[in-house]
Design a protein around this motif. Structure first.
Motif, PDB file in Angstrom:
ATOM      1  N   GLU A   7      -3.973   4.122 -22.616  1.00  0.00           N
ATOM      2  CA  GLU A   7      -3.994   5.578 -22.628  1.00  0.00           C
ATOM      3  C   GLU A   7      -4.678   6.141 -21.390  1.00  0.00           C
ATOM      4  N   GLU A   8      -5.639   5.378 -20.840  1.00  0.00           N
ATOM      5  CA  GLU A   8      -6.425   5.892 -19.727  1.00  0.00           C
ATOM      6  C   GLU A   8      -5.856   5.521 -18.372  1.00  0.00           C
ATOM      7  N   ARG A   9      -4.885   4.578 -18.321  1.00  0.00           N
ATOM      8  CA  ARG A   9      -4.403   4.151 -17.013  1.00  0.00           C
ATOM      9  C   ARG A   9      -3.725   5.307 -16.291  1.00  0.00           C
ATOM     10  N   PRO A  10      -3.927   5.394 -14.967  1.00  0.00           N
ATOM     11  CA  PRO A  10      -3.374   6.513 -14.206  1.00  0.00           C
ATOM     12  C   PRO A  10      -1.857   6.560 -14.279  1.00  0.00           C
ATOM     13  N   THR A  11      -1.307   7.754 -14.377  1.00  0.00           N
ATOM     14  CA  THR A  11       0.142   7.905 -14.429  1.00  0.00           C
ATOM     15  C   THR A  11       0.786   7.673 -13.062  1.00  0.00           C
ATOM     16  N   ASP A  12      -0.036   7.655 -11.998  1.00  0.00           N
ATOM     17  CA  ASP A  12       0.501   7.474 -10.654  1.00  0.00           C
ATOM     18  C   ASP A  12       0.421   6.024 -10.208  1.00  0.00           C
ATOM     19  N   LEU A  13       0.232   5.095 -11.142  1.00  0.00           N
ATOM     20  CA  LEU A  13       0.004   3.695 -10.803  1.00  0.00           C
ATOM     21  C   LEU A  13       1.263   2.865 -11.005  1.00  0.00           C
ATOM     22  N   ILE A  14       1.577   2.016 -10.009  1.00  0.00           N
ATOM     23  CA  ILE A  14       2.609   1.003 -10.189  1.00  0.00           C
ATOM     24  C   ILE A  14       1.954  -0.348  -9.964  1.00  0.00           C
ATOM     25  N   TYR A  15       2.442  -1.381 -10.639  1.00  0.00           N
ATOM     26  CA  TYR A  15       1.815  -2.695 -10.499  1.00  0.00           C
ATOM     27  C   TYR A  15       2.868  -3.786 -10.630  1.00  0.00           C
ATOM     28  N   GLY A  16       2.472  -4.987 -10.191  1.00  0.00           N
ATOM     29  CA  GLY A  16       3.401  -6.113 -10.146  1.00  0.00           C
ATOM     30  C   GLY A  16       3.907  -6.306  -8.729  1.00  0.00           C
ATOM     31  N   ARG A  17       4.056  -7.550  -8.325  1.00  0.00           N
ATOM     32  CA  ARG A  17       4.416  -7.838  -6.931  1.00  0.00           C
ATOM     33  C   ARG A  17       5.760  -7.243  -6.529  1.00  0.00           C
ATOM     34  N   ASN A  18       6.777  -7.420  -7.340  1.00  0.00           N
ATOM     35  CA  ASN A  18       8.094  -6.892  -6.980  1.00  0.00           C
ATOM     36  C   ASN A  18       8.103  -5.372  -6.935  1.00  0.00           C
ATOM     37  N   ALA A  19       7.458  -4.745  -7.918  1.00  0.00           N
ATOM     38  CA  ALA A  19       7.449  -3.284  -7.974  1.00  0.00           C
ATOM     39  C   ALA A  19       6.765  -2.685  -6.745  1.00  0.00           C
ATOM     40  N   VAL A  20       5.613  -3.245  -6.390  1.00  0.00           N
ATOM     41  CA  VAL A  20       4.873  -2.725  -5.237  1.00  0.00           C
ATOM     42  C   VAL A  20       5.617  -3.024  -3.941  1.00  0.00           C
ATOM     43  N   LEU A  21       6.192  -4.221  -3.850  1.00  0.00           N
ATOM     44  CA  LEU A  21       6.941  -4.594  -2.644  1.00  0.00           C
ATOM     45  C   LEU A  21       8.137  -3.672  -2.448  1.00  0.00           C
ATOM     46  N   GLU A  22       8.857  -3.376  -3.504  1.00  0.00           N
ATOM     47  CA  GLU A  22      10.020  -2.487  -3.394  1.00  0.00           C
ATOM     48  C   GLU A  22       9.599  -1.068  -3.026  1.00  0.00           C
ATOM     49  N   ALA A  23       8.451  -0.633  -3.552  1.00  0.00           N
ATOM     50  CA  ALA A  23       7.942   0.698  -3.199  1.00  0.00           C
ATOM     51  C   ALA A  23       7.627   0.765  -1.709  1.00  0.00           C
ATOM     52  N   LEU A  24       7.074  -0.304  -1.169  1.00  0.00           N
ATOM     53  CA  LEU A  24       6.778  -0.357   0.268  1.00  0.00           C
ATOM     54  C   LEU A  24       8.063  -0.392   1.089  1.00  0.00           C
ATOM     55  N   LYS A  25       9.034  -1.148   0.633  1.00  0.00           N
ATOM     56  CA  LYS A  25      10.308  -1.249   1.351  1.00  0.00           C
ATOM     57  C   LYS A  25      11.046   0.089   1.373  1.00  0.00           C
ATOM     58  N   SER A  26      10.938   0.832   0.275  1.00  0.00           N
ATOM     59  CA  SER A  26      11.690   2.078   0.151  1.00  0.00           C
ATOM     60  C   SER A  26      10.995   3.251   0.820  1.00  0.00           C
ATOM     61  N   ASP A  27       9.856   2.988   1.457  1.00  0.00           N
ATOM     62  CA  ASP A  27       9.104   4.042   2.144  1.00  0.00           C
ATOM     63  C   ASP A  27       8.519   5.071   1.177  1.00  0.00           C
ATOM     64  N   GLN A  28       8.309   4.655  -0.076  1.00  0.00           N
ATOM     65  CA  GLN A  28       7.646   5.543  -1.024  1.00  0.00           C
ATOM     66  C   GLN A  28       6.241   5.833  -0.518  1.00  0.00           C
ATOM     67  N   CYS A  29       5.771   7.061  -0.711  1.00  0.00           N
ATOM     68  CA  CYS A  29       4.459   7.454  -0.193  1.00  0.00           C
ATOM     69  C   CYS A  29       3.369   6.926  -1.111  1.00  0.00           C
ATOM     70  N   LEU A  30       2.737   5.822  -0.707  1.00  0.00           N
ATOM     71  CA  LEU A  30       1.663   5.225  -1.493  1.00  0.00           C
ATOM     72  C   LEU A  30       0.313   5.685  -0.963  1.00  0.00           C
ATOM     73  N   ASP A  31      -0.603   5.895  -1.889  1.00  0.00           N
ATOM     74  CA  ASP A  31      -1.926   6.399  -1.520  1.00  0.00           C
ATOM     75  C   ASP A  31      -2.915   5.276  -1.245  1.00  0.00           C
ATOM     76  N   LYS A  32      -2.912   4.237  -2.096  1.00  0.00           N
ATOM     77  CA  LYS A  32      -3.866   3.148  -1.935  1.00  0.00           C
ATOM     78  C   LYS A  32      -3.324   1.898  -2.616  1.00  0.00           C
ATOM     79  N   LEU A  33      -3.649   0.738  -2.034  1.00  0.00           N
ATOM     80  CA  LEU A  33      -3.222  -0.544  -2.583  1.00  0.00           C
ATOM     81  C   LEU A  33      -4.449  -1.276  -3.113  1.00  0.00           C
ATOM     82  N   TYR A  34      -4.330  -1.849  -4.323  1.00  0.00           N
ATOM     83  CA  TYR A  34      -5.430  -2.592  -4.950  1.00  0.00           C
ATOM     84  C   TYR A  34      -5.008  -4.049  -5.092  1.00  0.00           C
ATOM     85  N   ILE A  35      -5.844  -4.943  -4.586  1.00  0.00           N
ATOM     86  CA  ILE A  35      -5.551  -6.366  -4.598  1.00  0.00           C
ATOM     87  C   ILE A  35      -6.682  -7.101  -5.314  1.00  0.00           C
TER      88      ILE A  35
END
Length: 252
Positions: free
Chosen positions: A6-34
């Motif tokens: 319930e508390e997780r941010p609505t602007d969060l994506i996670y998982g290697r493929n999901a984040v990689l595709e977001a980077l490939k598609s030039d989606q505007c990401l604010d910060k990366l957590y590793i």
């Protein structure tokens, strides 16, 4: 676990493929957590792509990622999505030129509270500022929370994220901008001349303006503290000073 979901941010994506595709598609990401210590294979590629795009990369514990994502299936990586795209300093300069006005910018020094940053953006837009500059590190970004707190002003006011705030200040000085620092040990705010090109530096209420940033300012201005508390909320202090600048510009 349900509480974390319930508390997780609505602007969060996670998982290697999901984040990689977001980077490939030039989606505007604010910060990366590793996950700390995980920098090999596809994670290394993700980190490299993020850094190439100027996206801050932050190491966090596995437990922190679990709590953020509400699951252990994040594969060691998550990213927050920016609500709107970041602007450039050139776009801020152009905005001032198109309006035929001397440059008026706000520099937010390590304001990490998203509500404070959003309120600052809102007031900056209303007071006629041409843009706001924030550092990539130790600062809130253009998250949906910041966007909401700005009451949509982040859609209209250019927000520039820079790797080095001190270097950005030097660039502004090279363009004839006078830098004013909001600090307790300054001149009375309403007795200062803000005519010409202005850069107003506002620090966090916890630490104020950093020493190096303060040293690069041309003037230090202060608001009187008449009560028992010796500091104001950053967005409130910034708002008072912004409207004094606006008042002088409007010759009221």
């Amino acid at each position: 676990m349900n509480q974390n979901r319930e508390e997780r941010p609505t602007d969060l994506i996670y998982g290697r493929n999901a984040v990689l595709e977001a980077l490939k598609s030039d989606q505007c990401l604010d910060k990366l957590y590793i996950a700390a210590g995980d920098g090999k294979g596809s994670i290394g590629r993700i980190i490299g792509m993020a850094r190439d795009r100027g996206i801050p990369v932050k190491d966090v514990t596995q437990q922190k990622l679990d709590a953020m994502c509400g699951t252990e299936g994040h594969q060691g990586v998550a990213a927050t999505v920016a609500a709107v795209r970041y602007s450039t300093l050139e776009e801020v300069y152009q905005r001032a030129e198109e309006k035929g006005e001397p440059l008026f910018v706000i520099l937010a020094d390590e304001i990490e509270d998203p509500h404070n940053l959003g309120a600052l953006i809102r007031t900056a837009e209303c007071s006629g500022a041409h843009g706001i500059i924030i550092p990539k590190r130790r600062s809130a970004g253009l998250s949906p929370t910041v966007f909401k707190a700005s009451a949509g002003a982040a859609s209209y006011l250019p927000v520039v994220r820079v790797a080095n705030l001190a270097a950005a200040m030097e660039e502004l000085k090279g363009r004839g901008v006078w830098l004013y620092c909001a600090d307790m040990d300054g001149q009375t705010w309403c007795k200062v001349d803000y005519s010409g090109a202005v850069g107003l530096v506002v620090g966090s209420e916890g630490n104020g303006v950093g020493r190096l940033i303060k040293e690069k300012c041309d003037f230090t201005v202060a608001l009187p503290m008449l009560g028992s508390i010796n500091s104001l909320n950053a967005s409130v202090a910034g708002g008072i000073l912004m409207y004094e600048i606006a008042r002088q510009r409007l010759k009221l």
